[in-house]
Write an enzyme that holds these catalytic residues in place. Structure first.
Site, short mmCIF file in Angstrom:
data_model
loop_
_atom_site.label_atom_id
_atom_site.label_comp_id
_atom_site.label_asym_id
_atom_site.label_seq_id
_atom_site.Cartn_x
_atom_site.Cartn_y
_atom_site.Cartn_z
N THR A 1 0.82 -1.21 0.00
CA THR A 1 0.00 0.00 0.00
C THR A 1 0.86 1.26 0.00
OG1 THR A 1 -1.51 1.27 1.41
CG2 THR A 1 -0.10 -0.30 2.53
N ASP A 2 0.30 2.35 -0.49
CA ASP A 2 1.00 3.64 -0.44
C ASP A 2 1.10 4.17 1.00
OD1 ASP A 2 -1.69 4.30 -0.09
OD2 ASP A 2 -1.75 5.79 -1.71
N GLU A 3 0.32 3.58 1.91
CA GLU A 3 0.32 4.09 3.29
C GLU A 3 1.65 3.88 3.99
OE1 GLU A 3 -3.00 3.12 5.72
OE2 GLU A 3 -4.39 3.19 4.06
N TYR B 1 -1.81 -0.76 11.18
CA TYR B 1 -1.95 -1.42 9.87
C TYR B 1 -0.77 -1.08 8.96
CZ TYR B 1 -3.23 -1.77 4.95
OH TYR B 1 -3.20 -2.03 3.61
N LYS C 1 2.31 -3.37 7.30
CA LYS C 1 2.53 -3.51 5.85
C LYS C 1 3.97 -3.09 5.51
CE LYS C 1 0.13 -4.68 3.03
NZ LYS C 1 -0.21 -6.02 2.50
#
Ligand code: NAD
Ligand code: TDX
Length: 332
Positions: free
Chosen positions: A120-122, A147, A151
């Site tokens: 993810t870009d997060e 979260y 990741k």
């Protein structure tokens, strides 16, 4: 090829499985634990001679060893995926996102199996609203939530296994997906199904937070492109230039459903809420020649609304429990 798709009964994984079976000759084995987020019905109607669902856990090393050894490539979607849940109960995020990824890459290394890690870009943290820069493959990691930190940890494990053990892996970091089969806990389906139920949409804080929306089909075509042409050891950012603030998204959903644009409520903001995500996908476009097919967010949203209107049997069983959870968290 025979693909092992982890998390294939979830939102993006199931869209990928449909896309692969519709557009290639590959066969697919899905490994999915069917947590609250997995749904067998998302895989209904797939051809039995090219598709199999194995219900199991990616932390089960013996099962993973057999399935990875049997596959030509692994596409790893399985994760605990919801930021709000991670703020209230982080432990399953560590188990699945960290230990689960570790279990899979150990098996892939042993069998020499090609591995694609979905992220993810997060992992990059967030941007100011007026920052002219977007995330690139060079942006330093700076995750905010349990979260996104798990990741980020899983991405770093994959990178280390590539460098130290020669794991045949690629990584992609994608922006926010929308489309069919997304759990009603997530922003867009939550608001669509609220309006269909006669309930006002719920906006966290002032709603100025920006997400960079991409249709799940475009995410799938990008992953297939990377499986086909990606360079081992490389990371590719996936995005479709779809920045929208949350307030505008809610207003558009209300308008498309024939409601006044201001018929929503503000609720308690998310702790540590990332302000803005934005992806620069130049590398994927120039080096691998990928292009998104869905460029019109409003039209994509209209299709998604129609899907939720036409598939109430798919989402209704999850809706009451999801809203009860938000009620407990003060976000209803
Ligand atoms: P989701 O929550 O809809 O689906 C996750 C799936 O994984 C479910 O089917 C669940 O049953 C399965 N699963 C969970 N734990 C498992 C375990 N221990 N063993 C086997 N299966 C397990 O998630 P999603 O939104 O489809 O996200 C899929 C992947 O894409 C995740 O890795 C996520 O980080 C990544 N991603 C999501 C987005 C997004 O916008 N949703 C954007 C970028 C990246
Ligand atoms: O009711 C809501 N009201 C609201 O304003 C909900 C559920 C969310 N929001 C806001 C929070 C975010 O700014 O909407 C935005 C999107 O929220 P989510 O759907 O929870 O997504 P986000 O936290 O951005 O993370 C998603 O994209 C990146 C996925 O859930 C992740 O798995 C992915 O990595």
């Amino acid at each position: 090829m025979k693909l092992l798709v982890t998390g294939g009964a979830g939102f993006i994984g199931s869209n990928f499985v449909h896309h692969v079976l519709d557009t290639t000759d590959h066969s697919v084995v899905v490994l999915d634990k069917l947590t609250y987020a997995g749904n067998r019905a998302s895989l209904d109607g797939l051809p039995a001679d090219r598709f199999e669902l194995v219900v199991g856990d990616i932390t089960d090393a013996a099962l993973v060893d057999v399935l990875v050894g049997d596959a030509d490539a692994v596409v790893h979607y399985a994760a605990e995926s919801h930021n709000d849940n991670s703020l209230h109960d982080p432990r399953p995020f560590l188990d699945t996102n960290i230990i689960g990824t570790y279990t899979l890459i150990e098996a892939a290394r042993k069998h020499g199996t090609r591995f694609h890690h979905i992220s993810t870009d997060e992992v990059y943290g967030d941007l100011e609203l007026d920052d002219p820069n977007r995330f690139t493959e060079q942006t330093p990691y700076n995750p905010s939530s349990p979260y996104s930190s798990t990741k980020a940890g899983s991405d770093l494990l994959v990178r280390a296994w590539v460098r130290s053990f020669g794991l045949q892996a690629t990584i992609s970091n994608c922006s926010n997906n929308y489309g069919p089969y997304q759990h009603v806990e997530k922003f867009i389906p939550r608001q669509i199904t609220n309006v269909l139920d006669g309930v006002r949409p719920k906006l966290y804080g002032a709603g100025q937070n920006v997400r960079d929306w991409i249709h799940a089909n475009d995410h799938s075509s990008a992953v297939l492109t990377i499986l086909d042409k990606g360079v081992i050891g490389e990371t590719y950012l996936i995005g479709a230039d779809g920045e929208q603030d949350n307030k505008t998204v809610v207003e558009t959903i209300l308008e498309l459903l024939g409601q006044p644009r201001d018929a929503y409520d503000h609720v308690t903001d998310r702790a540590g809420h990332d302000l803005r995500y934005a992806i620069d996908s130049t590398k994927l476009r120039t080096e691998l020649g990928w292009r998104p097919a869905f460029q019109d967010f409003r039209a994509g949203l209209e299709d998604t609304i129609a899907w939720y209107r036409d598939h109430q049997a798919w989402w209704r069983p999850q809706k009451a429990a999801t809203e009860a959870r938000y009620q407990e968290q003060g976000q209803a």
